[in-house]
Design an enzyme around this catalytic site. Sequence first.
Site, PDB file in Angstrom:
ATOM      1  N   CYS A 115      23.086  37.411  43.071  1.00  0.00           N
ATOM      2  CA  CYS A 115      22.930  38.126  42.718  1.00  0.00           C
ATOM      3  C   CYS A 115      21.325  38.799  42.363  1.00  0.00           C
ATOM      4  O   CYS A 115      20.331  40.196  42.029  1.00  0.00           O
ATOM      5  CB  CYS A 115      23.487  38.261  42.040  1.00  0.00           C
ATOM      6  SG  CYS A 115      25.008  38.384  42.102  1.00  0.00           S
ATOM      7  N   HIS A 265      21.560  46.016  39.568  1.00  0.00           N
ATOM      8  CA  HIS A 265      22.429  45.456  41.008  1.00  0.00           C
ATOM      9  C   HIS A 265      23.927  45.979  40.977  1.00  0.00           C
ATOM     10  O   HIS A 265      24.124  46.270  39.406  1.00  0.00           O
ATOM     11  CB  HIS A 265      22.391  44.150  40.429  1.00  0.00           C
ATOM     12  CG  HIS A 265      23.437  42.898  41.379  1.00  0.00           C
ATOM     13  ND1 HIS A 265      23.281  42.874  42.102  1.00  0.00           N
ATOM     14  CD2 HIS A 265      24.171  42.567  40.749  1.00  0.00           C
ATOM     15  CE1 HIS A 265      24.547  42.085  42.765  1.00  0.00           C
ATOM     16  NE2 HIS A 265      25.210  41.789  42.293  1.00  0.00           N
ATOM     17  N   ASN A 295      28.785  45.407  47.340  1.00  0.00           N
ATOM     18  CA  ASN A 295      27.672  44.186  46.084  1.00  0.00           C
ATOM     19  C   ASN A 295      26.780  43.066  47.485  1.00  0.00           C
ATOM     20  O   ASN A 295      27.396  43.174  48.151  1.00  0.00           O
ATOM     21  CB  ASN A 295      28.981  43.079  45.858  1.00  0.00           C
ATOM     22  CG  ASN A 295      27.610  42.450  45.046  1.00  0.00           C
ATOM     23  OD1 ASN A 295      26.157  42.233  45.168  1.00  0.00           O
ATOM     24  ND2 ASN A 295      28.309  41.475  44.003  1.00  0.00           N
TER      25      ASN A 295
HETATM   26  O1  UT7 Z   1      27.708  39.998  41.862  1.00  0.00           O
HETATM   27  C1  UT7 Z   1      27.916  39.063  41.494  1.00  0.00           C
HETATM   28  C2  UT7 Z   1      28.598  39.587  39.709  1.00  0.00           C
HETATM   29  N1  UT7 Z   1      29.427  39.366  40.484  1.00  0.00           N
HETATM   30  C3  UT7 Z   1      30.264  40.504  39.184  1.00  0.00           C
HETATM   31  O2  UT7 Z   1      30.238  40.782  38.174  1.00  0.00           O
HETATM   32  C4  UT7 Z   1      31.608  40.361  39.113  1.00  0.00           C
HETATM   33  C5  UT7 Z   1      32.548  40.526  37.350  1.00  0.00           C
HETATM   34  N2  UT7 Z   1      33.917  41.141  37.481  1.00  0.00           N
HETATM   35  C6  UT7 Z   1      34.539  42.132  37.810  1.00  0.00           C
HETATM   36  O3  UT7 Z   1      33.920  43.495  37.935  1.00  0.00           O
HETATM   37  C7  UT7 Z   1      36.149  42.274  38.055  1.00  0.00           C
HETATM   38  O4  UT7 Z   1      36.594  41.680  37.079  1.00  0.00           O
HETATM   39  C8  UT7 Z   1      36.830  42.672  38.945  1.00  0.00           C
HETATM   40  C9  UT7 Z   1      36.120  44.367  39.862  1.00  0.00           C
HETATM   41  C10 UT7 Z   1      36.439  41.598  39.873  1.00  0.00           C
HETATM   42  C11 UT7 Z   1      38.015  42.054  38.929  1.00  0.00           C
HETATM   43  O5  UT7 Z   1      38.540  43.444  38.388  1.00  0.00           O
HETATM   44  P1  UT7 Z   1      39.482  42.818  36.762  1.00  0.00           P
HETATM   45  O6  UT7 Z   1      40.199  43.895  36.123  1.00  0.00           O
HETATM   46  O7  UT7 Z   1      38.817  41.775  36.038  1.00  0.00           O
HETATM   47  O8  UT7 Z   1      41.116  41.983  37.628  1.00  0.00           O
HETATM   48  P2  UT7 Z   1      41.695  40.667  36.998  1.00  0.00           P
HETATM   49  O9  UT7 Z   1      40.672  39.735  37.988  1.00  0.00           O
HETATM   50  O10 UT7 Z   1      41.936  40.780  35.600  1.00  0.00           O
HETATM   51  O11 UT7 Z   1      42.827  41.503  38.077  1.00  0.00           O
HETATM   52  C12 UT7 Z   1      43.819  41.811  37.664  1.00  0.00           C
HETATM   53  C13 UT7 Z   1      45.187  42.776  38.776  1.00  0.00           C
HETATM   54  C14 UT7 Z   1      45.552  41.160  38.956  1.00  0.00           C
HETATM   55  O12 UT7 Z   1      46.825  41.136  39.269  1.00  0.00           O
HETATM   56  P3  UT7 Z   1      47.947  41.355  37.828  1.00  0.00           P
HETATM   57  O13 UT7 Z   1      47.662  39.791  37.702  1.00  0.00           O
HETATM   58  O14 UT7 Z   1      47.732  41.656  36.307  1.00  0.00           O
HETATM   59  O15 UT7 Z   1      49.424  40.864  38.278  1.00  0.00           O
HETATM   60  C15 UT7 Z   1      45.176  40.875  39.902  1.00  0.00           C
HETATM   61  O16 UT7 Z   1      46.368  39.886  40.754  1.00  0.00           O
HETATM   62  O17 UT7 Z   1      44.807  42.667  39.782  1.00  0.00           O
HETATM   63  C16 UT7 Z   1      44.750  41.830  40.736  1.00  0.00           C
HETATM   64  N3  UT7 Z   1      44.145  41.669  41.403  1.00  0.00           N
HETATM   65  C17 UT7 Z   1      43.458  42.405  42.716  1.00  0.00           C
HETATM   66  N4  UT7 Z   1      44.622  43.734  42.601  1.00  0.00           N
HETATM   67  C18 UT7 Z   1      44.834  44.773  43.894  1.00  0.00           C
HETATM   68  C19 UT7 Z   1      42.538  41.000  41.874  1.00  0.00           C
HETATM   69  N5  UT7 Z   1      41.610  41.374  43.281  1.00  0.00           N
HETATM   70  C20 UT7 Z   1      42.728  42.513  43.946  1.00  0.00           C
HETATM   71  C21 UT7 Z   1      42.650  43.541  44.471  1.00  0.00           C
HETATM   72  N6  UT7 Z   1      43.358  44.349  44.895  1.00  0.00           N
HETATM   73  N7  UT7 Z   1      41.492  43.905  45.798  1.00  0.00           N
END
Ligand code: UT7
Length: 338
Positions: A115, A265, A295
């Site tokens: 990134c 980014h 992204n």
């Molecule tokens: O460019 C490279 C650098 N990358 C980044 O900077 C990304 C940084 N991280 C993020 O942007 C966020 O952590 C994400 C957008 C990737 C994820 O958001 P989050 O609020 O941290 O979600 P999470 O991983 O804690 O997941 C929350 C819930 C989980 O379900 P439970 O355990 O609460 O039932 C996941 O299984 O959302 C679920 N989940 C999804 N649901 C629907 C994870 N991915 C998805 C999805 N669709 N695509």
Amino acid sequence: MKRSKILGVGSYLPSQIWKNSDLEKMMDTSDEWIQQRTGIRQRHWVDQNSSVCTSDLAIEASKKALENSKIKKDELDMVILATLSPDHEFPGTACFFQAKLNVPGIPALDVRQQCTGFIYGLSIADQFIRTGTYQKILVVGAEVHSKGLNKTPEGRDVGVLFGDGAGAVVLGSCEKSELSSMSHILSTHLHADGQFARELWVQEPSMNHPGDRMDSEYIKTANFYPQMNGKNVFIHAVRRMPEVILEALSKNELNTNQIDLYIFHQANLRINERVAKQLEIPQEKVFNTIDRFGNTTAATIPIGFDEAIKAGKLKPGMLVVSAAFGSGFTWAATVIRW
Ligand code: UT7
């Protein structure tokens, strides 16, 4: 004393658009989840049945950048290509790209800082120009993520985030005495902390297997897809980006109010909103494209430059700050007089 100025910018997005709703069945996700958590509405992907790869997208963006810079490709002294989705394991994608651009003989360098790769590439180019070694350098960020994502429900946390695309800038040398009236890179600031390398990575294939790495059991796992500890990446991103922006401003004796436009980014709209809030930057000064393109990793910032120009938001004479954070962990910033 020499400095680098931006002579021209170009970008390219493949024509196929995948809306969040197109991913719903495939990955057991929802438009609502993706938009709420990331701000993404759609992304561009290459035709999945085509042989189009990263260097092809890089070529399209570079042709436009060269055209806008009004220089001929034969005037280039070097090409630098940042990507995390190389055409092949080796040689570097910059070599394939250089051959397709038909500029044999000049150095072709890959940057693998994900990134942050574009700002790393810009910084390398800037050093070569400042020292007078080279006069004109093409810096490209390009990615074809779509062919390397886990598009099943198991991979949805990463799979919904990434788009394909490319952006390029042509840098040229200018004399320091001309600086008051000309665009130039004021400074670049690069960082990394490899203790977090496994927080966002592709594990396999790896040379750390004893014997022939292809004998390993990895092919039965999903470890050749990107894996991310999203929460931890998010926490570090909203800490490191403000830090490196303040470092860049301080180096140039500037404050946040003096900056006309921020082009960050595009990993997550929430990250950019948090960064802006922490630094008390009005949201309207932050130019985002993530809703349309997702992204695109090394390509987000040069695509942002090009889109901001087309939208009439980025104009000559403006002070611009770009910053990125991502896999490695790596983070970086640059201040540019446009
Ligand atoms: O460019 C490279 C650098 N990358 C980044 O900077 C990304 C940084 N991280 C993020 O942007 C966020 O952590 C994400 C957008 C990737 C994820 O958001 P989050 O609020 O941290 O979600 P999470 O991983 O804690 O997941 C929350 C819930 C989980 O379900 P439970 O355990 O609460 O039932 C996941 O299984 O959302 C679920 N989940 C999804 N649901 C629907 C994870 N991915 C998805 C999805 N669709 N695509």
